[in-house]
Motif scaffolding. Structure first.
Motif, PDB file in Angstrom:
ATOM      1  N   SER A 216     -86.967  15.722-116.828  1.00 34.95           N
ATOM      2  CA  SER A 216     -86.012  14.949-117.616  1.00 34.95           C
ATOM      3  C   SER A 216     -85.268  15.933-118.509  1.00 34.95           C
ATOM      4  CB  SER A 216     -86.733  13.892-118.461  1.00 34.95           C
ATOM      5  OG  SER A 216     -85.818  13.218-119.290  1.00 34.95           O
ATOM      6  N   SER A 220     -87.911  19.317-120.215  1.00 36.24           N
ATOM      7  CA  SER A 220     -88.765  18.166-120.470  1.00 36.24           C
ATOM      8  C   SER A 220     -89.363  17.675-119.154  1.00 36.24           C
ATOM      9  CB  SER A 220     -87.951  17.047-121.141  1.00 36.24           C
ATOM     10  OG  SER A 220     -88.810  15.991-121.503  1.00 36.24           O
ATOM     11  N   HIS A 222     -91.798  14.467-117.819  1.00 38.14           N
ATOM     12  CA  HIS A 222     -92.505  13.223-118.093  1.00 38.14           C
ATOM     13  C   HIS A 222     -93.663  13.089-117.110  1.00 38.14           C
ATOM     14  CE1 HIS A 222     -89.862  11.064-121.008  1.00 38.14           C
ATOM     15  NE2 HIS A 222     -88.999  11.972-120.577  1.00 38.14           N
ATOM     16  N   ASP A 251     -85.927   8.795-119.279  1.00 38.21           N
ATOM     17  CA  ASP A 251     -85.483   9.716-120.320  1.00 38.21           C
ATOM     18  C   ASP A 251     -85.833   9.249-121.727  1.00 38.21           C
ATOM     19  OD1 ASP A 251     -84.404  11.410-118.432  1.00 38.21           O
ATOM     20  OD2 ASP A 251     -82.444  10.411-118.456  1.00 38.21           O
ATOM     21  N   ASP A 253     -88.058   8.146-125.105  1.00 40.34           N
ATOM     22  CA  ASP A 253     -89.261   8.562-125.812  1.00 40.34           C
ATOM     23  C   ASP A 253     -90.447   7.785-125.250  1.00 40.34           C
ATOM     24  OD1 ASP A 253     -90.573   9.706-128.465  1.00 40.34           O
ATOM     25  OD2 ASP A 253     -91.116   7.569-128.311  1.00 40.34           O
ATOM     26  N   PRO A 254     -91.634   8.406-125.093  1.00 43.19           N
ATOM     27  CA  PRO A 254     -92.769   7.712-124.477  1.00 43.19           C
ATOM     28  C   PRO A 254     -93.106   6.373-125.124  1.00 43.19           C
ATOM     29  CG  PRO A 254     -93.242  10.046-124.609  1.00 43.19           C
ATOM     30  CD  PRO A 254     -91.938   9.835-125.323  1.00 43.19           C
ATOM     31  N   ARG A 282     -94.462  13.113-122.634  1.00 42.43           N
ATOM     32  CA  ARG A 282     -93.313  13.993-122.379  1.00 42.43           C
ATOM     33  C   ARG A 282     -93.687  15.391-122.833  1.00 42.43           C
ATOM     34  NH1 ARG A 282     -88.098  12.192-125.322  1.00 42.43           N
ATOM     35  NH2 ARG A 282     -89.331  12.854-127.141  1.00 42.43           N
ATOM     36  N   THR A 284     -92.876  19.365-123.338  1.00 47.85           N
ATOM     37  CA  THR A 284     -91.837  20.387-123.507  1.00 47.85           C
ATOM     38  C   THR A 284     -92.468  21.723-123.121  1.00 47.85           C
ATOM     39  OG1 THR A 284     -90.882  19.141-125.358  1.00 47.85           O
ATOM     40  CG2 THR A 284     -90.216  21.451-125.128  1.00 47.85           C
TER      41      THR A 284
END
Length: 413
Positions: A216, A220, A222, A251, A253-254, A282, A284
């Motif tokens: 994503s 990022s 997921h 895309d 936020d969790p 998610r 990084t």
């Protein structure tokens, strides 16, 4: 529909015969022995239509398999296709009714007409499969006395044929569903400095578990592991629906994604008297930070490079049980170089003592394995030895150690 009166069309040969045999193999019923779902149909056919024998036959490339028979004279179960009424009527489009085979040149030379059981009357309807509705068998009647079928009797035989056809196709539908659901496995994703992989082992035909990972944006990833209560087809269908709803929020936020998903699927879960646990995060990769929402899952093990371990527990309820309007807790962790995150469904606990201590056993198995592939192979082996009695999913997110990264950079230089 009226019975055929024209000369019989020869049974399809060559490519059609090979395809017919392949379709029968896909139905997965030939080697299953006697099955009541077919016995019921042939039993009704014999009794309701007052004949001496009724049969459900499957026509292979050169042989005919009698899957179900209600008859005083027992046949087969496998006989040469060319020696049967069914073999000679495979090319017909509609039902076939033969009032007296002895005076019908198309069938008078058949062994079952010339000898026992001295068949005079025959009637059959085709059973079809595949996208092109290829005839793969028949539901048929025989009797030693000449007779025919009136319109109502012929309609009954056709309705019984539709029933038999649907029972045959049930196996193919399950195979198709299994193919579709198995096709939902995530594609491999390449993330420099990380190894992300996993597996799902259904307890039955399909799994109520699902796992996913996808990119994503530029930096990022997921990743998700979910477990729908129950096993089998209904759990698999619910899982597929949940997965689709989550991917549509890829895309987000969790926490936002899980909340939106819950609003969408909670009514369906309620109707099915089910719920789903979920770990959705998610990552990084550049920092190793993983932000996540844990909806009653709590089966997450973090193995640190220094030998320590941590089990991440959940304080939220599963999707479908969480009180409406109540916010979910947000969580985060950092995967340092050399750290590993293992996320499982509760089938993994059944490989040991069914408690959270099983996660530590799983962690030990990982540390004892030379690589991720070996670890997953050892988990599969343990499933064979200790049937978990449940669907099982294992996802591994391993961040390479500093030494490993330096070794790769050295080779590339």
């Amino acid at each position: 529909m009226q019975p055929e009166t024209a000369m019989s069309v020869p049974a399809p040969t060559g490519a059609d015969a090979v395809r017919r045999a392949a379709l029968i193999a896909a139905l997965d019923v030939v080697d299953g022995g006697v099955e009541e779902r077919f016995e019921r149909i042939t039993r009704i056919a014999r009794e309701a239509l007052g004949v001496s024998g009724s049969f459900l036959n499957l026509a292979g490339e050169t042989t005919l398999t009698i899957k179900s028979q209600q008859s005083d004279a027992v046949f087969g179960p496998v006989i040469p296709l060319q020696d049967t009424f069914c073999g000679r009527t495979l090319g017909e489009q509609g039902p076939v009714v033969v009032p007296d085979a002895r005076v019908d040149a198309r069938y008078a030379d058949l062994p079952m007409v010339l000898g026992d059981p001295n068949v005079r009357f025959y009637a059959g309807v085709g059973l079809r499969a595949g996208d092109d509705d290829l005839k793969v068998g028949t539901l048929c009647l025989i009797d030693p006395e000449p007779r025919t079928l009136d319109a109502d009797e012929l309609e009954l035989l056709q309705e019984l044929g539709i029933w038999a056809e649907r029972e045959l196709l049930a196996g193919a539908d399950e195979d198709r569903l299994r193919t579709v659901l198995n096709g939902l496995q995530p594609a491999e994703v390449q993330v420099p400095g990380y190894r992300i992989t996993g597996m799902s082992i259904p307890h039955g035909l399909v799994s109520g578990d699902f796992h996913d990972w996808h990119r994503s944006g530029e930096d990022s990833i997921h990743l998700t592991v979910s477990d729908v209560m129950g096993k089998g087809m209904s759990a698999g269908l619910l899982a597929a629906n949940i997965r689709g709803g989550l991917l549509a929020r890829g895309d987000q936020d969790p926490g936002v994604a899980v909340a939106g998903l819950e609003a969408q699927v909670a009514p369906e879960l309620s109707r099915a008297e089910s719920f789903a646990t979920m770990f959705h995060g998610r990552l990084t990769p550049s920092t190793g930070r993983l932000d996540f929402a844990d909806a009653g899952h709590g089966l997450v093990l973090q193995l640190r490079d220094d030998g320590a371990e941590r089990i991440l527990r959940s304080s939220d309820l599963p999707i479908g049980l969480h009180p409406a309007g109540m916010p979910r807790a947000a969580g985060s962790l950092v995967l340092r170089p050399g750290d590993v995150l293992i996320v499982v469904t509760d089938g993994a606990l059944e490989l040991w003592d069914s408690t959270l201590a099983s996660l530590s056993e799983l962690g030990s198995l990982y540390r004892e394995s030379p690589d991720v592939e070996t670890f997953l192979q050892r988990v599969r082996a343990r499933v064979v030895e200790h049937d978990p009695g449940d669907d099982l999913t294992v996802v591994v997110v391993a961040r390479e150690s500093v030494e490993a990264v330096e070794a790769v950079e050295s080779v590339e230089a």
